[in-house]
Design a protein around this motif. Sequence first.
Motif, PDB file in Angstrom:
ATOM      1  N   TYR A 127       0.871  -1.175   0.000  1.00 40.60           N
ATOM      2  CA  TYR A 127       0.000   0.000   0.000  1.00 40.60           C
ATOM      3  C   TYR A 127       0.901   1.216   0.000  1.00 40.60           C
ATOM      4  CZ  TYR A 127      -4.160  -2.745   1.251  1.00 40.60           C
ATOM      5  OH  TYR A 127      -5.203  -3.620   1.253  1.00 40.60           O
ATOM      6  N   GLY A 128       1.124   1.776  -1.157  1.00 44.76           N
ATOM      7  CA  GLY A 128       2.052   2.891  -1.267  1.00 44.76           C
ATOM      8  C   GLY A 128       1.518   4.156  -0.625  1.00 44.76           C
ATOM      9  N   MET A 129       0.351   4.553  -1.039  1.00 46.25           N
ATOM     10  CA  MET A 129      -0.161   5.853  -0.643  1.00 46.25           C
ATOM     11  C   MET A 129      -0.329   6.025   0.862  1.00 46.25           C
ATOM     12  SD  MET A 129      -3.388   7.895  -2.091  1.00 46.25           S
ATOM     13  CE  MET A 129      -2.455   8.741  -3.331  1.00 46.25           C
ATOM     14  N   THR A 130      -0.720   4.959   1.522  1.00 42.86           N
ATOM     15  CA  THR A 130      -1.029   5.105   2.948  1.00 42.86           C
ATOM     16  C   THR A 130       0.175   4.846   3.844  1.00 42.86           C
ATOM     17  OG1 THR A 130      -1.954   2.896   2.697  1.00 42.86           O
ATOM     18  CG2 THR A 130      -3.508   4.709   2.953  1.00 42.86           C
ATOM     19  N   GLY A 131       1.351   4.618   3.263  1.00 39.29           N
ATOM     20  CA  GLY A 131       2.557   4.541   4.086  1.00 39.29           C
ATOM     21  C   GLY A 131       3.176   3.165   4.195  1.00 39.29           C
ATOM     22  N   GLY A 132       2.936   2.300   3.240  1.00 38.84           N
ATOM     23  CA  GLY A 132       3.701   1.062   3.177  1.00 38.84           C
ATOM     24  C   GLY A 132       3.215  -0.064   4.066  1.00 38.84           C
ATOM     25  N   GLN A 133       1.916  -0.215   4.174  1.00 35.82           N
ATOM     26  CA  GLN A 133       1.384  -1.358   4.921  1.00 35.82           C
ATOM     27  C   GLN A 133       1.374  -2.595   4.027  1.00 35.82           C
ATOM     28  OE1 GLN A 133      -0.272   1.546   4.514  1.00 35.82           O
ATOM     29  NE2 GLN A 133      -0.146   2.486   6.545  1.00 35.82           N
ATOM     30  N   VAL A 134       1.264  -3.752   4.684  1.00 34.45           N
ATOM     31  CA  VAL A 134       1.287  -5.011   3.946  1.00 34.45           C
ATOM     32  C   VAL A 134       0.066  -5.094   3.026  1.00 34.45           C
ATOM     33  CG1 VAL A 134       0.039  -6.371   5.689  1.00 34.45           C
ATOM     34  CG2 VAL A 134       1.702  -7.502   4.184  1.00 34.45           C
ATOM     35  N   ALA A 135       0.260  -5.683   1.855  1.00 26.84           N
ATOM     36  CA  ALA A 135      -0.836  -5.846   0.895  1.00 26.84           C
ATOM     37  C   ALA A 135      -1.070  -7.327   0.639  1.00 26.84           C
ATOM     38  CB  ALA A 135      -0.495  -5.129  -0.416  1.00 26.84           C
ATOM     39  N   SER A 136      -2.108  -7.626  -0.113  1.00 32.12           N
ATOM     40  CA  SER A 136      -2.382  -9.027  -0.446  1.00 32.12           C
ATOM     41  C   SER A 136      -1.407  -9.535  -1.502  1.00 32.12           C
ATOM     42  CB  SER A 136      -3.821  -9.169  -0.952  1.00 32.12           C
ATOM     43  OG  SER A 136      -4.054  -8.229  -1.980  1.00 32.12           O
ATOM     44  N   THR A 137      -0.519  -8.639  -1.945  1.00 31.17           N
ATOM     45  CA  THR A 137       0.474  -8.985  -2.965  1.00 31.17           C
ATOM     46  C   THR A 137       1.901  -8.936  -2.417  1.00 31.17           C
ATOM     47  OG1 THR A 137       0.184  -6.675  -3.499  1.00 31.17           O
ATOM     48  CG2 THR A 137      -0.806  -8.246  -5.017  1.00 31.17           C
ATOM     49  N   THR A 138       2.036  -8.593  -1.129  1.00 33.05           N
ATOM     50  CA  THR A 138       3.373  -8.488  -0.528  1.00 33.05           C
ATOM     51  C   THR A 138       3.981  -9.885  -0.373  1.00 33.05           C
ATOM     52  OG1 THR A 138       2.590  -6.577   0.729  1.00 33.05           O
ATOM     53  CG2 THR A 138       4.641  -7.604   1.478  1.00 33.05           C
ATOM     54  N   PRO A 139       5.220 -10.084  -0.848  1.00 27.76           N
ATOM     55  CA  PRO A 139       5.826 -11.412  -0.722  1.00 27.76           C
ATOM     56  C   PRO A 139       5.968 -11.832   0.739  1.00 27.76           C
ATOM     57  CG  PRO A 139       7.092 -10.019  -2.219  1.00 27.76           C
ATOM     58  CD  PRO A 139       6.084  -9.136  -1.564  1.00 27.76           C
ATOM     59  N   LYS A 140       5.878 -13.123   0.939  1.00 31.73           N
ATOM     60  CA  LYS A 140       6.049 -13.667   2.284  1.00 31.73           C
ATOM     61  C   LYS A 140       7.429 -13.263   2.806  1.00 31.73           C
ATOM     62  CE  LYS A 140       5.422 -17.886   4.875  1.00 31.73           C
ATOM     63  NZ  LYS A 140       5.061 -19.286   4.861  1.00 31.73           N
ATOM     64  N   GLY A 141       7.474 -12.828   4.047  1.00 28.75           N
ATOM     65  CA  GLY A 141       8.752 -12.460   4.641  1.00 28.75           C
ATOM     66  C   GLY A 141       9.116 -10.991   4.486  1.00 28.75           C
ATOM     67  N   SER A 142       8.463 -10.273   3.578  1.00 31.24           N
ATOM     68  CA  SER A 142       8.821  -8.863   3.373  1.00 31.24           C
ATOM     69  C   SER A 142       8.410  -8.013   4.567  1.00 31.24           C
ATOM     70  CB  SER A 142       8.129  -8.309   2.125  1.00 31.24           C
ATOM     71  OG  SER A 142       8.635  -8.927   0.976  1.00 31.24           O
ATOM     72  N   GLY A 148       6.555  -5.816  10.768  1.00 24.65           N
ATOM     73  CA  GLY A 148       7.953  -5.500  11.088  1.00 24.65           C
ATOM     74  C   GLY A 148       8.842  -6.730  11.089  1.00 24.65           C
ATOM     75  N   GLU A 149       8.253  -7.868  11.412  1.00 27.01           N
ATOM     76  CA  GLU A 149       9.022  -9.113  11.476  1.00 27.01           C
ATOM     77  C   GLU A 149       8.976  -9.857  10.146  1.00 27.01           C
ATOM     78  OE1 GLU A 149      10.597 -10.194  14.467  1.00 27.01           O
ATOM     79  OE2 GLU A 149      10.159  -8.075  14.893  1.00 27.01           O
ATOM     80  N   GLY A 150       8.360  -9.274   9.179  1.00 28.95           N
ATOM     81  CA  GLY A 150       8.203  -9.963   7.882  1.00 28.95           C
ATOM     82  C   GLY A 150       6.792 -10.475   7.719  1.00 28.95           C
ATOM     83  N   ASN A 151       6.286 -10.382   6.510  1.00 31.36           N
ATOM     84  CA  ASN A 151       4.906 -10.794   6.220  1.00 31.36           C
ATOM     85  C   ASN A 151       4.740 -12.298   6.437  1.00 31.36           C
ATOM     86  OD1 ASN A 151       2.346 -11.180   5.158  1.00 31.36           O
ATOM     87  ND2 ASN A 151       3.005 -10.934   3.023  1.00 31.36           N
TER      88      ASN A 151
END
Lengths: 252, 182, 379
Positions: A127-142, A148-151
């Motif tokens: 989620y770029g606009m809102t400040g970099g929260q995890v998305a349904s497309t974020t790779p595992k571990g990112s 903070g500990e990885g997705n």
Amino acid sequence: MTRALEKYIRPGVKSTPFCPGCGHGILMGLILRAIDDLKMEMKKMLFVSGIGCAAWIPSPHYNGDTLHTLHGRAIAFATGAKLYNPDLCVMVVSGDGDLSSIGGNHLIHAARRNIDLKVICANNMIYGMTGGQVASTTPKGSRTSTTGEGNPYRPFDLCKLVEGAGATYVARFSVTQPILLIQSIKKAILHKGFSFIDVLSPCPTQYGRRNRLDRPDEMMKDLIRRCILEEEIEGLTEEERAEKIITGEFLS
Amino acid sequence: MTGIKQVRLSGFGGQGVVLAGLLLGQAGVFDGKYISGSNSYGAQARGSGCKSEVIFSDGPVDFPHLTTADILVAMSQGAYDLYCQDVKKESGLILYDQGFVTPREDLRVKHLAIPATDVSIKRLKNKQAANIVFLGALIEVTHIVSPKAIRKAILVHVGERFQSLNLKALRVGMELGRKMDG
Amino acid sequence: MPSKWVKTPFPKGRYYFSGNEAAAEGAIAAGCRFYAGYPITPSSELMERMAVRLQEVGGVFIQMEDEIASISAVIGASWAGAKAMTATSGPGFSLMQESIGYAAFTETPCVIIDVQRAGPCTGQATKVGSGDIMQAKWGSHGDYQVIALSPWSSQEMYDLTLRAFNLSETYRVPTMVMADEAIGHLRETIQIPSRVEIFDRMKRKGRAPFDSEEEDGVPPMPSFGEGERLAVTGSTHDGFGFRKTDDPQVHARLVSRINKKILNHRRTIIETEDYLIEDAEIALITYGFTARTSLYVVKRLRKEDWKIGMLRLKTLWPFPDEAVAQLGKRVRKILVPEMNLGQVAGEVRKYVPCDVHSLTQTNGEVIRPDVLIETLRRM
Ligand SMILES: Cc1ncc(C[n+]2csc(CCOP(=O)(O)OP(=O)(O)O)c2C)c(N)n1
Ligand SMILES: [Mg+2]
């Protein structure tokens, strides 16, 4: 962007709103190149977007009709416009969060209906606009601002998702593969039916800096290194394969 | 509030109470009346107790739901028990399904026994037509709508496949009604 | 505003329609050619009839995946040039709220019919209620206006749905028909006229579609594909649709105009009807199905020499403040009977000096005459 494409830009637009190194600006130009190649009439083009940085790609910059809607709803709005006026060439350009998370249901249902929309997902895996929260497309571990500990979860493979739902043109390319991507956008425009392109677009500001790819060029280089075509997989070890992103046309 | 007639059709779900109400109301409209109709809805219409109410008036209807029935058609004991007290004393009329409903004796309301289910099984070979048999009897006895209007209503609202059955049921019902009159 | 008289697409005559069917026919007569919806009791018959009728008249019907998609598709179709609508009930109306705000802020004509049922939440799905009145006005965030009408008969489901389209096109505002289960399912004699007057949205080439010289003006509205290069956005925008999310003046001006364009035209938008109020000392203020009970009761009590009358609100939003205020000056007491916990009574109290009593009923049933009479006798 070259002067040749200026006629596709809405008079009054002076600059793009994107961060240095953002892939969305590149995609913004590549879509116009595809339109220019096909000599599409901008008067008959409707660009629909949701909410997010990616939704700014067409709105208000493109000099056709633009409909900048609500977060997640671009495809639903586009469906109404296309059904009522089938002469419009309706292209949806929006973010991964917008199209696949909050708008995920509209995405699969539009694919199921095989309605003639050209959906371009500017996928920065965050989620770029809102400040970099995890998305349904974020790779595992990112790492993201909410993991903070990885997705801990797997991401969607959006191409498989829409293909399973019934889309009839499906492709994935990165903004680092401009020639292939332009070709693909042109095919999507000419295709009659639901077309979907998952476009990988780097976000150094929100994704890169949390995942040791802070410098814009580093993210670009990373994508160039990782994006391969389906036919190039052969001969790669399991380990090598794991970090690759498979691009190409999956359904056409 | 003169010139207002309130009719309640009742039974259990599946007996065609709602259709009968629709036909009756539609016929009233064809006759030039002001009609307000409402009926059980959702699970009710499918389940145990089902009713359809039609208000007939010569002018616009103020309160469109039934307040006290002038006429009650009871196609089941349950419906009879539930609604028989809600019929106008002296002037009211109850039609009930003979053989399936046992009427009370303490009500000061005129009762007519109509063997609608019986007749529809025996003469029409179809239990489902009892609702229309009742309509025929009701119309013959009360003249609440014209026979022409009810026939037209059947043609408008009943699928082609069942039109002749329903028209026949109507005739049979009217015969029953005539016997009651005489 | 340009209007024209057109032949109704359904043969003139007297029909026996349920409120839901009548509303669909009113929409078709108004020129509605796009419907998107999602099934929900007790509004579904309306959608089912639209599915049939739009096919007959060459319009577009689609059953969407949910109510958010439905209202969103309606807005998209409206910008593509359609007179467009959806219908729903409480839970679906809740889901639609964000998009209704979008329609208000982008000045998109569209009609939403809410066949209200007994809430909150899933409540009693097949039962009647009138609990969405405040939601109609305040359901989306921020300051905006809508128009909301309240039919009391099957005939008015036809008439007011038609009017809803006319108002929506004239003022470029989402317009709601706040029906209820009892009216939606009430079958009545209705008269379909041979001709109706319809209003179409104004188009002016080259003119700003989101600004007006007047502070309460309604700008012209072109459609997609006409070469106007529209930029439509739910973010704050200038007259040509450019995002202006940092400019306090542009924001204030836009918010002010979308409110004033409705509030300053209250006189033409609002319709009320009064019955027997000349010498009345007690008045009912009433709307929707409950107005039918009220009229019955007023006539009954008049026979007992009560000095009682009633004011019926055909328009709920913008609120008929003047009619209510005037009534409040003439009578000693006002009673507002409604199938909620006093949503309109609260509004009435803002405008009148006299006693305002509230008869509230939230049991999933209509307010019957005996209950209303009983309340009046106790007052
Ligand atoms: C209903 C709603 N919820 C949340 C938001 C806040 N929001 C705005 S943009 C956004 C995320 C956008 O992410 P994406 O679609 O991936 O686009 P990107 O910014 O990454 O390009 C969110 C959550 C909103 N505008 N509306
Ligand atoms: Mg994103």
